[in-house]
Design a protein around this motif. Sequence first.
Motif, PDB file in Angstrom:
ATOM      1  N   ALA A 155      16.633  13.447 -44.158  1.00 32.37           N
ATOM      2  CA  ALA A 155      15.265  13.960 -44.299  1.00 32.37           C
ATOM      3  C   ALA A 155      15.240  15.478 -44.219  1.00 32.37           C
ATOM      4  CB  ALA A 155      14.370  13.355 -43.222  1.00 32.37           C
ATOM      5  N   ILE A 156      15.999  16.047 -43.304  1.00 37.43           N
ATOM      6  CA  ILE A 156      16.030  17.507 -43.163  1.00 37.43           C
ATOM      7  C   ILE A 156      16.712  18.138 -44.373  1.00 37.43           C
ATOM      8  CG2 ILE A 156      16.988  19.385 -41.781  1.00 37.43           C
ATOM      9  CD1 ILE A 156      16.501  17.588 -39.312  1.00 37.43           C
ATOM     10  N   ARG A 157      17.780  17.506 -44.853  1.00 36.87           N
ATOM     11  CA  ARG A 157      18.445  18.021 -46.059  1.00 36.87           C
ATOM     12  C   ARG A 157      17.492  18.005 -47.244  1.00 36.87           C
ATOM     13  NH1 ARG A 157      20.197  15.327 -50.151  1.00 36.87           N
ATOM     14  NH2 ARG A 157      20.298  13.307 -49.079  1.00 36.87           N
ATOM     15  N   ARG A 158      16.774  16.922 -47.418  1.00 35.99           N
ATOM     16  CA  ARG A 158      15.845  16.817 -48.543  1.00 35.99           C
ATOM     17  C   ARG A 158      14.680  17.797 -48.398  1.00 35.99           C
ATOM     18  NH1 ARG A 158      16.109  10.280 -47.852  1.00 35.99           N
ATOM     19  NH2 ARG A 158      17.828   9.846 -49.323  1.00 35.99           N
ATOM     20  N   SER A 159      14.335  18.141 -47.168  1.00 37.10           N
ATOM     21  CA  SER A 159      13.222  19.070 -46.940  1.00 37.10           C
ATOM     22  C   SER A 159      13.564  20.495 -47.353  1.00 37.10           C
ATOM     23  CB  SER A 159      12.820  19.064 -45.459  1.00 37.10           C
ATOM     24  OG  SER A 159      12.405  17.778 -45.047  1.00 37.10           O
ATOM     25  N   GLN A 160      14.858  20.811 -47.387  1.00 41.12           N
ATOM     26  CA  GLN A 160      15.320  22.166 -47.733  1.00 41.12           C
ATOM     27  C   GLN A 160      14.642  23.223 -46.849  1.00 41.12           C
ATOM     28  OE1 GLN A 160      14.478  22.135 -52.050  1.00 41.12           O
ATOM     29  NE2 GLN A 160      16.661  21.780 -52.407  1.00 41.12           N
ATOM     30  N   VAL A 161      14.717  22.976 -45.544  1.00 40.26           N
ATOM     31  CA  VAL A 161      14.108  23.879 -44.576  1.00 40.26           C
ATOM     32  C   VAL A 161      14.755  25.261 -44.693  1.00 40.26           C
ATOM     33  CG1 VAL A 161      13.659  24.319 -42.131  1.00 40.26           C
ATOM     34  CG2 VAL A 161      13.581  21.976 -43.022  1.00 40.26           C
ATOM     35  N   ARG A 162      13.929  26.251 -44.845  1.00 35.63           N
ATOM     36  CA  ARG A 162      14.415  27.618 -45.045  1.00 35.63           C
ATOM     37  C   ARG A 162      14.776  28.270 -43.705  1.00 35.63           C
ATOM     38  NH1 ARG A 162      10.187  29.148 -46.942  1.00 35.63           N
ATOM     39  NH2 ARG A 162       9.393  30.539 -45.304  1.00 35.63           N
ATOM     40  N   VAL A 163      15.851  29.037 -43.714  1.00 34.75           N
ATOM     41  CA  VAL A 163      16.273  29.758 -42.515  1.00 34.75           C
ATOM     42  C   VAL A 163      15.142  30.680 -42.048  1.00 34.75           C
ATOM     43  CG1 VAL A 163      17.903  31.444 -41.580  1.00 34.75           C
ATOM     44  CG2 VAL A 163      18.707  29.683 -43.159  1.00 34.75           C
ATOM     45  N   GLY A 164      14.824  30.614 -40.772  1.00 34.35           N
ATOM     46  CA  GLY A 164      13.793  31.465 -40.196  1.00 34.35           C
ATOM     47  C   GLY A 164      12.379  30.934 -40.349  1.00 34.35           C
ATOM     48  N   ALA A 165      12.213  29.809 -41.030  1.00 31.04           N
ATOM     49  CA  ALA A 165      10.873  29.242 -41.239  1.00 31.04           C
ATOM     50  C   ALA A 165      10.371  28.558 -39.969  1.00 31.04           C
ATOM     51  CB  ALA A 165      10.885  28.252 -42.390  1.00 31.04           C
ATOM     52  N   GLU A 166       9.043  28.471 -39.840  1.00 33.72           N
ATOM     53  CA  GLU A 166       8.437  27.727 -38.740  1.00 33.72           C
ATOM     54  C   GLU A 166       8.416  26.252 -39.112  1.00 33.72           C
ATOM     55  OE1 GLU A 166       7.899  28.960 -35.968  1.00 33.72           O
ATOM     56  OE2 GLU A 166       7.535  31.104 -36.241  1.00 33.72           O
ATOM     57  N   VAL A 167       8.965  25.426 -38.232  1.00 37.01           N
ATOM     58  CA  VAL A 167       9.105  23.990 -38.494  1.00 37.01           C
ATOM     59  C   VAL A 167       8.366  23.214 -37.420  1.00 37.01           C
ATOM     60  CG1 VAL A 167      10.719  22.110 -38.965  1.00 37.01           C
ATOM     61  CG2 VAL A 167      11.410  24.472 -39.413  1.00 37.01           C
ATOM     62  N   LEU A 168       7.646  22.193 -37.843  1.00 33.39           N
ATOM     63  CA  LEU A 168       6.930  21.307 -36.928  1.00 33.39           C
ATOM     64  C   LEU A 168       7.461  19.894 -37.080  1.00 33.39           C
ATOM     65  CD1 LEU A 168       4.570  20.473 -35.009  1.00 33.39           C
ATOM     66  CD2 LEU A 168       3.143  20.261 -37.072  1.00 33.39           C
ATOM     67  N   VAL A 169       7.799  19.263 -35.974  1.00 31.31           N
ATOM     68  CA  VAL A 169       8.162  17.839 -35.949  1.00 31.31           C
ATOM     69  C   VAL A 169       6.991  17.078 -35.347  1.00 31.31           C
ATOM     70  CG1 VAL A 169       9.735  16.101 -35.033  1.00 31.31           C
ATOM     71  CG2 VAL A 169      10.627  18.327 -35.779  1.00 31.31           C
ATOM     72  N   ILE A 170       6.447  16.138 -36.098  1.00 28.03           N
ATOM     73  CA  ILE A 170       5.349  15.311 -35.616  1.00 28.03           C
ATOM     74  C   ILE A 170       5.927  14.012 -35.078  1.00 28.03           C
ATOM     75  CG2 ILE A 170       3.200  14.150 -36.206  1.00 28.03           C
ATOM     76  CD1 ILE A 170       2.836  16.056 -38.502  1.00 28.03           C
ATOM     77  N   GLY A 171       5.692  13.765 -33.812  1.00 27.11           N
ATOM     78  CA  GLY A 171       6.190  12.552 -33.176  1.00 27.11           C
ATOM     79  C   GLY A 171       7.495  12.801 -32.451  1.00 27.11           C
ATOM     80  N   ALA A 172       7.588  12.349 -31.204  1.00 29.46           N
ATOM     81  CA  ALA A 172       8.800  12.509 -30.411  1.00 29.46           C
ATOM     82  C   ALA A 172       9.359  11.155 -30.002  1.00 29.46           C
ATOM     83  CB  ALA A 172       8.531  13.387 -29.186  1.00 29.46           C
ATOM     84  N   GLY A 173       9.342  10.213 -30.970  1.00 32.69           N
ATOM     85  CA  GLY A 173      10.138   9.005 -30.816  1.00 32.69           C
ATOM     86  C   GLY A 173      11.576   9.340 -31.143  1.00 32.69           C
ATOM     87  N   ALA A 174      12.392   8.320 -31.364  1.00 31.74           N
ATOM     88  CA  ALA A 174      13.815   8.558 -31.611  1.00 31.74           C
ATOM     89  C   ALA A 174      14.043   9.453 -32.815  1.00 31.74           C
ATOM     90  CB  ALA A 174      14.540   7.228 -31.783  1.00 31.74           C
ATOM     91  N   GLN A 175      13.363   9.176 -33.944  1.00 37.00           N
ATOM     92  CA  GLN A 175      13.584   9.991 -35.137  1.00 37.00           C
ATOM     93  C   GLN A 175      13.090  11.422 -34.933  1.00 37.00           C
ATOM     94  OE1 GLN A 175      15.227   9.559 -37.983  1.00 37.00           O
ATOM     95  NE2 GLN A 175      15.929   7.556 -37.296  1.00 37.00           N
ATOM     96  N   GLY A 176      11.979  11.586 -34.257  1.00 32.91           N
ATOM     97  CA  GLY A 176      11.488  12.928 -34.002  1.00 32.91           C
ATOM     98  C   GLY A 176      12.414  13.715 -33.092  1.00 32.91           C
ATOM     99  N   LEU A 177      12.920  13.075 -32.042  1.00 36.95           N
ATOM    100  CA  LEU A 177      13.823  13.754 -31.120  1.00 36.95           C
ATOM    101  C   LEU A 177      15.148  14.097 -31.782  1.00 36.95           C
ATOM    102  CD1 LEU A 177      13.073  11.638 -27.926  1.00 36.95           C
ATOM    103  CD2 LEU A 177      12.347  14.002 -28.358  1.00 36.95           C
ATOM    104  N   LEU A 178      15.641  13.200 -32.631  1.00 36.79           N
ATOM    105  CA  LEU A 178      16.869  13.507 -33.365  1.00 36.79           C
ATOM    106  C   LEU A 178      16.630  14.646 -34.353  1.00 36.79           C
ATOM    107  CD1 LEU A 178      18.310   9.929 -33.975  1.00 36.79           C
ATOM    108  CD2 LEU A 178      19.212  11.671 -32.426  1.00 36.79           C
ATOM    109  N   SER A 179      15.446  14.670 -34.975  1.00 40.94           N
ATOM    110  CA  SER A 179      15.109  15.789 -35.865  1.00 40.94           C
ATOM    111  C   SER A 179      15.148  17.104 -35.109  1.00 40.94           C
ATOM    112  CB  SER A 179      13.717  15.581 -36.471  1.00 40.94           C
ATOM    113  OG  SER A 179      13.654  14.423 -37.276  1.00 40.94           O
TER     114      SER A 179
END
Length: 345
Positions: A155-179
Amino acid sequence: MRSAEITAPGRVEIVGRPRPQGRLGAGEVRVRMLAVGICGTDLALLSGRRTPPEHPWRLGHEGIGEIAEVGPGTVGLTVGDRVALEPNITCGDCEHCRRGTTSACLVRRSAGVLTQPGFLAEVIDHPSEFCHRIDPAVPLERAVCAEPLAVTAAAIRRSQVRVGAEVLVIGAGAQGLLSISILIAQGHRPFVSEPDRRRRELAVDLGARVFEPGLSPAPEFVIDAAGVPEALGSVVHHLAPFASVTLVGEDHHHLGASSFDIVQKQLRIAGSFIYEHPQDMAAAVNLLAEVRAERILAPATALEDLPGLLGGQDAARDGSAPAAPAGPAGRAGPAGIKQWVDLRR
Protein backbone atom coordinates in the motif's frame (compact mmCIF):
# COMPACT_ATOMS: atom_id res chain seq x y z
CA MET A 1 -1.69 -33.78 13.92
CA ARG A 2 -3.54 -30.85 15.50
CA SER A 3 -5.48 -28.44 13.29
CA ALA A 4 -7.49 -25.31 14.27
CA GLU A 5 -10.77 -25.33 12.36
CA ILE A 6 -14.07 -23.47 12.25
CA THR A 7 -16.61 -26.21 12.84
CA ALA A 8 -19.67 -23.93 12.98
CA PRO A 9 -20.24 -20.17 12.91
CA GLY A 10 -18.59 -18.71 16.01
CA ARG A 11 -16.85 -21.96 17.01
CA VAL A 12 -13.20 -22.99 16.64
CA GLU A 13 -12.03 -26.46 17.65
CA ILE A 14 -8.68 -28.23 17.69
CA VAL A 15 -9.19 -31.44 15.73
CA GLY A 16 -6.93 -34.33 14.84
CA ARG A 17 -6.03 -34.75 11.17
CA PRO A 18 -3.60 -37.08 9.34
CA ARG A 19 -0.21 -35.50 8.76
CA PRO A 20 0.66 -34.79 5.13
CA GLN A 21 2.68 -37.74 3.93
CA GLY A 22 3.87 -39.40 0.78
CA ARG A 23 5.92 -37.99 -2.07
CA LEU A 24 5.77 -34.24 -2.53
CA GLY A 25 4.84 -32.84 -5.93
CA ALA A 26 7.29 -30.96 -8.12
CA GLY A 27 8.23 -27.65 -6.53
CA GLU A 28 6.44 -28.36 -3.25
CA VAL A 29 7.78 -28.29 0.29
CA ARG A 30 6.55 -29.79 3.53
CA VAL A 31 6.58 -27.24 6.32
CA ARG A 32 6.51 -27.67 10.09
CA MET A 33 4.53 -24.65 11.22
CA LEU A 34 6.01 -22.47 13.96
CA ALA A 35 3.70 -19.47 14.26
CA VAL A 36 0.53 -18.07 12.68
CA GLY A 37 -0.93 -14.57 13.03
CA ILE A 38 -4.65 -13.95 13.55
CA CYS A 39 -6.27 -11.06 11.67
CA GLY A 40 -9.66 -9.51 10.98
CA THR A 41 -10.25 -11.82 8.01
CA ASP A 42 -9.99 -14.84 10.32
CA LEU A 43 -12.47 -13.25 12.70
CA ALA A 44 -14.85 -12.43 9.85
CA LEU A 45 -14.76 -16.07 8.68
CA LEU A 46 -15.35 -17.23 12.24
CA SER A 47 -18.27 -14.88 12.89
CA GLY A 48 -19.98 -15.63 9.57
CA ARG A 49 -19.54 -12.11 8.20
CA ARG A 50 -17.50 -13.86 5.54
CA THR A 51 -18.51 -17.34 4.44
CA PRO A 52 -15.88 -20.10 4.61
CA PRO A 53 -15.83 -22.38 1.57
CA GLU A 54 -16.98 -25.23 3.81
CA HIS A 55 -17.27 -26.44 7.40
CA PRO A 56 -15.01 -27.49 8.96
CA TRP A 57 -12.52 -24.91 7.65
CA ARG A 58 -8.92 -24.55 8.77
CA LEU A 59 -7.93 -20.98 9.63
CA GLY A 60 -4.69 -19.08 9.19
CA HIS A 61 -2.99 -17.24 6.34
CA GLU A 62 -0.12 -15.45 8.14
CA GLY A 63 2.31 -18.30 8.63
CA ILE A 64 5.94 -18.93 9.54
CA GLY A 65 7.41 -22.41 9.40
CA GLU A 66 10.47 -24.56 8.98
CA ILE A 67 11.15 -26.68 5.90
CA ALA A 68 10.85 -30.38 6.81
CA GLU A 69 11.03 -31.90 3.30
CA VAL A 70 11.61 -30.61 -0.22
CA GLY A 71 10.02 -31.95 -3.36
CA PRO A 72 11.68 -32.46 -6.75
CA GLY A 73 12.47 -29.28 -8.63
CA THR A 74 12.58 -27.11 -5.50
CA VAL A 75 15.18 -24.38 -5.90
CA GLY A 76 16.73 -22.20 -3.20
CA LEU A 77 15.26 -23.94 -0.14
CA THR A 78 16.68 -26.70 2.00
CA VAL A 79 15.54 -28.70 5.02
CA GLY A 80 15.77 -26.54 8.15
CA ASP A 81 15.20 -23.20 6.44
CA ARG A 82 12.79 -20.86 8.23
CA VAL A 83 10.25 -19.41 5.79
CA ALA A 84 7.35 -16.99 5.56
CA LEU A 85 4.48 -18.50 3.63
CA GLU A 86 2.71 -16.46 0.99
CA PRO A 87 -0.95 -17.58 1.13
CA ASN A 88 -2.03 -16.03 -2.18
CA ILE A 89 -0.98 -18.51 -4.85
CA THR A 90 -1.13 -16.96 -8.29
CA CYS A 91 -1.01 -18.69 -11.67
CA GLY A 92 1.73 -16.70 -13.39
CA ASP A 93 0.00 -17.13 -16.77
CA CYS A 94 -3.11 -14.93 -16.85
CA GLU A 95 -3.05 -11.41 -18.27
CA HIS A 96 -2.67 -9.82 -14.84
CA CYS A 97 0.16 -12.09 -13.75
CA ARG A 98 2.03 -11.48 -17.00
CA ARG A 99 1.57 -7.74 -16.42
CA GLY A 100 3.00 -8.00 -12.90
CA THR A 101 -0.28 -7.24 -11.14
CA THR A 102 -0.65 -10.66 -9.57
CA SER A 103 -3.04 -9.29 -6.92
CA ALA A 104 -5.70 -9.41 -9.65
CA CYS A 105 -4.84 -12.97 -10.80
CA LEU A 106 -7.92 -14.47 -12.43
CA VAL A 107 -7.46 -17.89 -10.77
CA ARG A 108 -5.75 -16.90 -7.52
CA ARG A 109 -5.83 -19.53 -4.80
CA SER A 110 -5.98 -18.30 -1.21
CA ALA A 111 -4.95 -20.50 1.72
CA GLY A 112 -7.12 -20.14 4.79
CA VAL A 113 -9.55 -17.72 3.15
CA LEU A 114 -10.99 -18.71 -0.22
CA THR A 115 -9.89 -21.98 -1.76
CA GLN A 116 -7.82 -24.27 0.47
CA PRO A 117 -7.15 -24.98 4.15
CA GLY A 118 -5.02 -22.51 6.05
CA PHE A 119 -1.81 -22.67 8.04
CA LEU A 120 -3.09 -23.33 11.57
CA ALA A 121 -1.89 -26.92 11.66
CA GLU A 122 1.32 -28.58 12.76
CA VAL A 123 2.44 -29.55 9.25
CA ILE A 124 1.34 -28.32 5.81
CA ASP A 125 2.43 -28.71 2.18
CA HIS A 126 2.96 -25.54 0.13
CA PRO A 127 4.42 -24.47 -3.23
CA SER A 128 8.08 -23.60 -2.73
CA GLU A 129 7.76 -20.56 -5.02
CA PHE A 130 5.49 -19.03 -2.37
CA CYS A 131 7.88 -19.59 0.53
CA HIS A 132 10.34 -16.82 1.42
CA ARG A 133 13.40 -17.65 3.47
CA ILE A 134 13.81 -15.66 6.69
CA ASP A 135 17.02 -15.06 8.60
CA PRO A 136 16.81 -17.31 11.68
CA ALA A 137 18.17 -14.41 13.74
CA VAL A 138 14.86 -12.57 13.26
CA PRO A 139 12.70 -13.23 16.35
CA LEU A 140 9.74 -15.48 15.61
CA GLU A 141 7.31 -12.93 17.08
CA ARG A 142 8.59 -10.42 14.53
CA ALA A 143 8.69 -12.86 11.62
CA VAL A 144 5.02 -13.79 12.11
CA CYS A 145 4.12 -10.29 10.93
CA ALA A 146 5.73 -10.83 7.48
CA GLU A 147 2.50 -11.38 5.52
CA PRO A 148 0.51 -8.42 6.94
CA LEU A 149 3.70 -6.37 6.59
CA ALA A 150 3.62 -7.22 2.86
CA VAL A 151 0.06 -5.90 2.61
CA THR A 152 1.12 -2.64 4.26
CA ALA A 153 4.36 -2.29 2.34
CA ALA A 154 2.48 -2.74 -0.94
CA ALA A 155 0.00 0.00 0.00
CA ILE A 156 2.80 2.43 0.84
CA ARG A 157 4.67 1.54 -2.36
CA ARG A 158 1.55 2.11 -4.43
CA SER A 159 0.93 5.42 -2.64
CA GLN A 160 4.29 6.77 -3.86
CA VAL A 161 4.71 8.78 -0.67
CA ARG A 162 7.04 11.68 -1.38
CA VAL A 163 10.11 12.29 0.78
CA GLY A 164 9.39 15.05 3.29
CA ALA A 165 5.61 14.94 2.74
CA GLU A 166 3.10 15.04 5.60
CA VAL A 167 1.53 11.59 5.96
CA LEU A 168 -1.56 10.61 7.93
CA VAL A 169 -2.42 7.04 8.94
CA ILE A 170 -6.10 6.58 9.75
CA GLY A 171 -6.68 3.77 12.22
CA ALA A 172 -4.23 2.16 14.64
CA GLY A 173 -5.21 -1.46 14.26
CA ALA A 174 -2.59 -3.92 13.05
CA GLN A 175 -2.43 -2.52 9.50
CA GLY A 176 -2.29 1.06 10.73
CA LEU A 177 0.46 0.31 13.25
CA LEU A 178 2.48 -1.58 10.66
CA SER A 179 2.04 1.36 8.28
CA ILE A 180 3.40 3.68 10.93
CA SER A 181 6.35 1.36 11.56
CA ILE A 182 7.28 1.18 7.86
CA LEU A 183 6.88 4.91 7.32
CA ILE A 184 9.14 5.64 10.29
CA ALA A 185 11.73 3.18 8.94
CA GLN A 186 11.59 5.13 5.67
CA GLY A 187 12.35 8.41 7.42
CA HIS A 188 8.81 9.82 7.83
CA ARG A 189 7.14 10.85 11.07
CA PRO A 190 3.49 10.17 10.28
CA PHE A 191 0.40 11.46 12.03
CA VAL A 192 -2.22 9.04 13.33
CA SER A 193 -5.98 9.45 13.69
CA GLU A 194 -7.41 6.89 16.10
CA PRO A 195 -10.28 7.30 18.60
CA ASP A 196 -9.28 4.40 20.85
CA ARG A 197 -6.91 5.64 23.57
CA ARG A 198 -4.92 2.43 23.97
CA ARG A 199 -4.30 2.04 20.26
CA ARG A 200 -3.48 5.72 19.92
CA GLU A 201 -0.93 5.42 22.72
CA LEU A 202 0.68 2.43 21.01
CA ALA A 203 0.92 4.41 17.75
CA VAL A 204 2.62 7.26 19.60
CA ASP A 205 4.92 4.79 21.33
CA LEU A 206 5.97 3.61 17.87
CA GLY A 207 6.82 7.19 16.89
CA ALA A 208 3.64 8.65 15.36
CA ARG A 209 2.19 12.07 16.15
CA VAL A 210 -1.47 12.48 17.06
CA PHE A 211 -3.38 14.26 14.30
CA GLU A 212 -5.23 17.33 15.57
CA PRO A 213 -7.68 18.61 12.92
CA GLY A 214 -7.13 22.29 12.25
CA LEU A 215 -3.85 22.37 14.18
CA SER A 216 -1.68 19.72 12.55
CA PRO A 217 -0.25 20.35 9.05
CA ALA A 218 -2.56 19.34 6.21
CA PRO A 219 -1.68 15.75 5.17
CA GLU A 220 -0.63 15.24 1.56
CA PHE A 221 -0.73 11.44 1.73
CA VAL A 222 -3.20 9.28 3.64
CA ILE A 223 -3.14 5.56 4.43
CA ASP A 224 -6.69 4.67 5.50
CA ALA A 225 -6.31 1.44 7.44
CA ALA A 226 -9.43 1.89 9.55
CA GLY A 227 -11.97 0.02 7.42
CA VAL A 228 -14.91 2.03 8.81
CA PRO A 229 -16.98 4.45 6.72
CA GLU A 230 -16.71 7.47 9.00
CA ALA A 231 -12.91 7.43 9.24
CA LEU A 232 -12.05 9.35 6.06
CA GLY A 233 -15.04 11.66 6.50
CA SER A 234 -13.73 12.75 9.91
CA VAL A 235 -10.52 14.19 8.42
CA VAL A 236 -11.36 15.01 4.80
CA HIS A 237 -11.84 18.76 5.46
CA HIS A 238 -8.30 18.95 6.84
CA LEU A 239 -6.42 17.28 3.97
CA ALA A 240 -4.23 19.20 1.56
CA PRO A 241 -5.63 19.85 -1.94
CA PHE A 242 -4.75 16.99 -4.29
CA ALA A 243 -3.99 14.72 -1.34
CA SER A 244 -3.47 11.06 -2.24
CA VAL A 245 -5.62 8.64 -0.23
CA THR A 246 -4.89 4.90 -0.27
CA LEU A 247 -7.56 2.65 1.21
CA VAL A 248 -6.30 -0.54 2.86
CA GLY A 249 -9.06 -1.22 5.38
CA GLU A 250 -12.20 -2.76 3.90
CA ASP A 251 -15.85 -2.21 4.75
CA HIS A 252 -19.12 -3.01 2.96
CA HIS A 253 -20.64 0.38 3.78
CA HIS A 254 -20.35 3.40 1.53
CA LEU A 255 -17.28 5.58 1.86
CA GLY A 256 -17.79 8.11 4.65
CA ALA A 257 -16.64 11.16 2.67
CA SER A 258 -19.05 12.97 0.37
CA SER A 259 -18.33 13.35 -3.33
CA PHE A 260 -18.55 17.13 -2.78
CA ASP A 261 -15.60 17.04 -0.38
CA ILE A 262 -13.64 14.69 -2.61
CA VAL A 263 -14.18 16.87 -5.68
CA GLN A 264 -13.57 20.17 -3.88
CA LYS A 265 -10.31 18.87 -2.44
CA GLN A 266 -9.48 17.11 -5.74
CA LEU A 267 -8.45 14.03 -3.81
CA ARG A 268 -6.87 11.06 -5.52
CA ILE A 269 -8.37 7.93 -3.97
CA ALA A 270 -7.16 4.41 -4.70
CA GLY A 271 -7.62 0.98 -3.16
CA SER A 272 -4.71 -1.30 -2.32
CA PHE A 273 -5.52 -5.02 -2.28
CA ILE A 274 -3.00 -7.55 -0.91
CA TYR A 275 0.35 -7.38 -2.78
CA GLU A 276 2.21 -8.43 -5.92
CA HIS A 277 4.11 -11.73 -6.10
CA PRO A 278 6.95 -12.11 -5.37
CA GLN A 279 8.36 -8.64 -4.86
CA ASP A 280 6.15 -7.31 -2.07
CA MET A 281 6.53 -10.36 0.17
CA ALA A 282 10.28 -10.33 -0.47
CA ALA A 283 10.37 -6.64 0.46
CA ALA A 284 8.45 -7.36 3.67
CA VAL A 285 10.92 -10.08 4.65
CA ASN A 286 13.75 -7.58 4.14
CA LEU A 287 11.90 -5.02 6.28
CA LEU A 288 11.96 -7.44 9.22
CA ALA A 289 15.59 -6.46 9.79
CA GLU A 290 14.58 -2.92 10.80
CA VAL A 291 10.85 -2.91 11.60
CA ARG A 292 10.21 -4.16 15.14
CA ALA A 293 6.79 -5.50 14.25
CA GLU A 294 6.62 -7.56 17.45
CA ARG A 295 5.76 -4.36 19.33
CA ILE A 296 2.18 -4.59 18.05
CA LEU A 297 1.71 -8.19 19.20
CA ALA A 298 -0.14 -9.44 22.25
CA PRO A 299 1.45 -12.36 24.14
CA ALA A 300 1.51 -15.62 22.19
CA THR A 301 -1.35 -18.10 22.41
CA ALA A 302 -0.75 -21.87 22.33
CA LEU A 303 -2.70 -23.76 19.67
CA GLU A 304 -4.78 -25.66 22.21
CA ASP A 305 -5.79 -22.36 23.85
CA LEU A 306 -7.07 -20.80 20.63
CA PRO A 307 -10.70 -22.01 21.00
CA GLY A 308 -10.89 -20.31 24.40
CA LEU A 309 -9.58 -17.08 22.90
CA LEU A 310 -11.81 -17.08 19.82
CA GLY A 311 -14.38 -19.82 19.72
CA GLY A 312 -16.73 -18.99 22.55
CA GLN A 313 -16.48 -15.22 22.68
CA ASP A 314 -19.14 -12.73 21.69
CA ALA A 315 -16.30 -10.73 20.14
CA ALA A 316 -15.79 -13.44 17.55
CA ARG A 317 -19.48 -13.42 16.74
CA ASP A 318 -19.70 -9.71 16.05
CA GLY A 319 -16.39 -9.66 14.19
CA SER A 320 -14.44 -7.49 16.61
CA ALA A 321 -10.98 -8.55 17.71
CA PRO A 322 -10.66 -10.18 21.14
CA ALA A 323 -9.12 -7.91 23.71
CA ALA A 324 -5.37 -8.28 24.11
CA PRO A 325 -4.21 -9.15 27.61
CA ALA A 326 -3.27 -6.14 29.70
CA GLY A 327 0.33 -5.37 30.57
CA PRO A 328 3.55 -4.78 28.68
CA ALA A 329 3.57 -8.18 26.91
CA GLY A 330 7.27 -8.46 27.63
CA ARG A 331 8.07 -5.26 25.77
CA ALA A 332 8.31 -1.56 26.46
CA GLY A 333 5.18 0.47 25.89
CA PRO A 334 1.49 -0.49 25.87
CA ALA A 335 0.27 -4.05 25.31
CA GLY A 336 0.01 -5.14 21.69
CA ILE A 337 -3.25 -5.52 19.81
CA LYS A 338 -2.57 -8.32 17.33
CA GLN A 339 -3.06 -11.96 18.32
CA TRP A 340 -0.80 -14.80 17.23
CA VAL A 341 -0.37 -18.52 17.83
CA ASP A 342 2.95 -20.10 18.78
CA LEU A 343 2.78 -23.70 17.54
CA ARG A 344 5.99 -24.65 19.33
CA ARG A 345 4.10 -24.68 22.64
